[in-house]
Design an enzyme around this catalytic site. Structure first.
Site, PDB file in Angstrom:
ATOM      1  N   ASN A 233      22.572  29.061  -9.284  1.00 15.01           N
ATOM      2  CA  ASN A 233      22.945  29.108 -10.630  1.00 15.01           C
ATOM      3  C   ASN A 233      24.055  28.166 -11.127  1.00 15.01           C
ATOM      4  O   ASN A 233      25.303  28.107 -10.506  1.00 15.01           O
ATOM      5  CB  ASN A 233      23.591  30.526 -10.870  1.00 15.01           C
ATOM      6  CG  ASN A 233      23.968  30.763 -12.206  1.00 15.01           C
ATOM      7  OD1 ASN A 233      23.953  30.049 -13.244  1.00 15.01           O
ATOM      8  ND2 ASN A 233      24.461  31.961 -12.563  1.00 15.01           N
TER       9      ASN A 233
ATOM     10  N   ARG B 291      18.275  29.828 -11.999  1.00 14.78           N
ATOM     11  CA  ARG B 291      18.633  30.585 -13.428  1.00 14.78           C
ATOM     12  C   ARG B 291      18.946  29.461 -14.418  1.00 14.78           C
ATOM     13  O   ARG B 291      19.653  28.563 -14.248  1.00 14.78           O
ATOM     14  CB  ARG B 291      20.139  31.289 -13.206  1.00 14.78           C
ATOM     15  CG  ARG B 291      20.189  32.086 -14.541  1.00 14.78           C
ATOM     16  CD  ARG B 291      21.862  32.248 -14.580  1.00 14.78           C
ATOM     17  NE  ARG B 291      21.938  33.284 -15.837  1.00 14.78           N
ATOM     18  CZ  ARG B 291      23.332  33.073 -16.523  1.00 14.78           C
ATOM     19  NH1 ARG B 291      24.025  32.447 -15.805  1.00 14.78           N
ATOM     20  NH2 ARG B 291      23.538  33.914 -17.401  1.00 14.78           N
TER      21      ARG B 291
ATOM     22  N   HIS C 204      20.815  38.010 -20.465  1.00 15.97           N
ATOM     23  CA  HIS C 204      20.713  38.977 -19.358  1.00 15.97           C
ATOM     24  C   HIS C 204      19.455  39.624 -19.166  1.00 15.97           C
ATOM     25  O   HIS C 204      19.335  40.774 -18.482  1.00 15.97           O
ATOM     26  CB  HIS C 204      21.736  40.172 -19.645  1.00 15.97           C
ATOM     27  CG  HIS C 204      23.311  39.432 -19.892  1.00 15.97           C
ATOM     28  ND1 HIS C 204      23.986  40.243 -20.708  1.00 15.97           N
ATOM     29  CD2 HIS C 204      24.008  38.646 -19.278  1.00 15.97           C
ATOM     30  CE1 HIS C 204      25.241  39.657 -20.854  1.00 15.97           C
ATOM     31  NE2 HIS C 204      25.312  38.835 -19.799  1.00 15.97           N
TER      32      HIS C 204
ATOM     33  N   ARG D 236      34.744  37.385 -26.251  1.00 15.48           N
ATOM     34  CA  ARG D 236      33.747  37.093 -27.224  1.00 15.48           C
ATOM     35  C   ARG D 236      33.941  38.354 -28.475  1.00 15.48           C
ATOM     36  O   ARG D 236      34.036  39.475 -27.958  1.00 15.48           O
ATOM     37  CB  ARG D 236      32.254  37.109 -27.016  1.00 15.48           C
ATOM     38  CG  ARG D 236      32.023  35.944 -25.839  1.00 15.48           C
ATOM     39  CD  ARG D 236      30.314  35.872 -25.514  1.00 15.48           C
ATOM     40  NE  ARG D 236      30.284  34.802 -24.495  1.00 15.48           N
ATOM     41  CZ  ARG D 236      29.366  35.041 -23.437  1.00 15.48           C
ATOM     42  NH1 ARG D 236      28.775  36.184 -23.398  1.00 15.48           N
ATOM     43  NH2 ARG D 236      29.224  34.218 -22.722  1.00 15.48           N
TER      44      ARG D 236
ATOM     45  N   GLU E 104      20.400  39.972  -9.982  1.00 13.40           N
ATOM     46  CA  GLU E 104      19.724  38.868 -10.785  1.00 13.40           C
ATOM     47  C   GLU E 104      19.160  37.963  -9.492  1.00 13.40           C
ATOM     48  O   GLU E 104      17.977  37.395  -9.922  1.00 13.40           O
ATOM     49  CB  GLU E 104      20.611  38.308 -11.721  1.00 13.40           C
ATOM     50  CG  GLU E 104      20.865  39.279 -12.871  1.00 13.40           C
ATOM     51  CD  GLU E 104      22.020  38.803 -13.758  1.00 13.40           C
ATOM     52  OE1 GLU E 104      21.846  38.076 -14.960  1.00 13.40           O
ATOM     53  OE2 GLU E 104      23.123  38.902 -13.591  1.00 13.40           O
TER      54      GLU E 104
END
Length: 408
Positions: free
Chosen positions: A7, A91, A180, A241, A385
Site C-alpha cells: 500500500n 491497493r 473502503h 474531514r 483489507e
C-alpha cells in the site's frame, strides 16, 4: 505461493508478505518519510524481533528494495531469496468506472490508472509509484491491483448519480464512487459466515469507522449505496474531514475569509471533523477520554459524530426496506465501546438491542454483540483489507497460469 501486498502512499509504504497455503503473514512493516534523509523502516517478521532503521530513502524504488532486502535478510528475513516472492498485490484507491474488479497489471491498466489521477490526486499517483518501483526491483513478477471503488460499482444510477447537469457526468464522470470497498466487502462476507447464513439473503449496513469513515448498504451481497462520494470527503464526519455539508459553504467561506480553492480544500479535508469541533484531537480515544473528564467540546464532537453515523444507518434501512445485520469495523468501530453504544442506542426502532456486557468485551475475533432478543444482529468484525488483496492477487495469478496451460 507467496504474495507481497503493498500500500504505497506519497511518502510512505506499508507491506505484508503472505504465505497463501494457509494465508499466514510471514512479515509486515512500513517505510515512512520517503524522500528524506531520515526515513524510518520498521520491519516485523513473524516470530522474530522487530527491526527499526533510520536512513536515507529518497524514492519508492529504494523503499521497495529496502523491503526486499529485509525480507531476504539472513537474520531478520523470512524467505531465502526474492525468487520466493511469486506475486505482488497493490491497493489502488480509485478505479473509476473502468475497473469493476481486481485485475493483473499491464500497460493498459497502468494507463487507465494514470487517467484517473484527477479523481484521486492524493492517492493514485502514489500507488503508481509503488507499481513502478516493483517493476524496477522485481521485473518478472506478476502484479495485481485491487481497487477501493470496485465493490461499489454495483450501485444503481439513482444511488450513484448527483442531481447536477448530466453533461458533467458524461464529460467528467462526476458521480458517487465510494471507498473502503475492500473492507466493506470483506466484513460483509465474514459476518454472513459467522451467522451461518447466505450473504445473498441478508440486508446489511457495514460501518467502517476509522480516521476516515464510511457506511455502506449491502443487499444480496452487493453494495447498493455508500456514504463517500466522488472523493472520500463526502459522508460521515471523520477525524479531520467535514463529511456532508451545504456546498454553498465553500464559496461563502472563500469570500468571507479570502481563501483560495487550495486553502478551503485543506480546511475541509485536514482541519475539520473531530479535530475542528473538539479542538483537541482527531483521535476518538482522546475525544472519549476528554469527554469523560467533562470537556464540553469533546462531548459535542462525539455527539455530532455518532449522530451522523446513526442518520446514515437509518437512511440505508429505508433504502433497503429492512435491516438484518449491523457491522462495526476498522480502528474506532472495532475498539470504541462508547461509540457502538451511542450509535445503537438510537436504533431501537429498527430492532437493534445491544448486550452491554458483550459490547464491552475485547477480542480480535468477529463476534456478535447484540442481545439474544435483538431483531437485528449487531456485530464487530475486524477488517483485513490486506488479506483480500492477497487473495485476489493469488486468484488472478492462478487464473492466468491456467489460461496459459490451456492455450498450450
Amino acid at each position: 505461493m507467496r504474495v507481497l501486498v503493498i500500500n504505497a502512499g506519497s511518502s510512505s509504504l506499508k507491506y505484508q508478505l503472505f504465505d497463501m497455503t494457509n494465508e499466514s503473514v510471514l512479515a509486515s512493516g512500513r517505510v515512512e518519510r520517503i524522500g528524506m534523509d531520515s526515513s524510518i523502516v520498521t520491519h516485523e517478521p513473524t516470530d522474530k524481533p522487530e527491526v527499526k532503521d533510520v536512513s536515507e530513502i529518497l524514492d519508492h524504488v529504494t523503499a521497495v528494495k529496502r523491503v526486499i532486502d529485509l525480507l531476504v535478510h539472513p537474520e531478520h528475513g523470512v524467505i531465502r531469496s526474492m525468487d520466493e516472492i511469486d506475486a505482488v498485490g497493490h491497493r489502488v484507491v480509485h478505479g473509476g468506472e473502468t475497473f469493476k474488479e481486481s485485475v493483473l497489471v499491464d500497460q493498459d491498466v497502468k494507463l487507465e490508472i494514470r487517467n484517473l489521477f484527477d479523481l484521486a490526486p492524493l492517492h493514485n499517483p502514489a500507488h503508481m509509484m509503488g507499481i513502478n518501483a516493483v517493476d524496477t526491483n522485481l521485473p518478472e513478477i506478476p502484479q495485481a491491483v485491487v481497487f477501493d471503488t470496485a465493490f461499489h460499482q454495483s450501485m444503481p444510477p439513482e444511488a450513484y448519480l448527483y442531481p447536477i447537469p448530466m453533461v458533467l457526468y458524461r464529460r467528467h464522470k462526476i458521480r458517487r464512487y465510494g471507498f473502503h470497498g475492500t473492507s466493506h466487502n470483506y466484513v460483509s462476507q465474514q459476518a454472513a459466515e459467522l451467522l451461518g447464513k447466505p450473504l445473498e439473503e441478508l440486508k446489511m449496513v457495514t460501518c467502517h469507522i476509522g480516521n476516515g469513515a464510511s457506511c455502506t448498504a449491502i443487499m444480496g451481497g452487493k453494495s447498493v449505496d455508500t456514504s463517500m462520494g466522488l472523493t472520500p470527503l463526502e459522508g460521515l464526519m471523520m477525524g479531520t474531514r467535514s463529511g456532508d455539508l451545504d456546498p454553498a459553504i465553500v464559496p461563502f467561506t472563500m469570500n468571507k475569509e479570502d481563501l483560495t480553492l487550495s486553502e478551503v480544500n485543506s480546511m475541509l479535508n485536514k482541519h475539520s471533523g473531530l479535530m475542528a469541533i473538539s479542538g483537541i484531537s482527531s483521535d476518538m480515544r482522546e475525544i472519549v477520554e476528554s469527554m469523560e473528564e467533562g470537556d464540553r467540546n469533546a462531548k459535542l464532537a462525539f455527539d455530532m459524530y455518532t449522530y451522523r453515523v446513526r442518520k446514515y444507518i437509518g437512511s440505508y434501512v429505508a433504502a433497503m426496506d429492512g435491516l438484518d445485520v449491523l457491522v462495526f469495523t476498522a480502528g474506532v468501530g472495532e475498539n470504541s465501546v462508547q461509540l457502538r453504544e451511542a450509535v445503537c442506542s438510537g436504533l431501537s426502532y429498527f430492532g437493534v438491542k445491544l448486550d452491554p456486557e458483550l459490547n464491552k468485551q475485547r477480542s480480535k475475533q468477529a463476534r456478535i454483540i447484540s442481545a439474544p432478543d435483538s431483531r437485528t444482529k449487531v456485530m464487530v468484525v475486524p477488517t483485513n483489507e490486506e488479506l483480500i488483496i492477497a487473495r485476489d492477487t493469488y486468484r488472478l495469478v492462478l487464473e492466468q497460469e491456467k489460461q496459459g496451460i490451456n492455450e498450450i
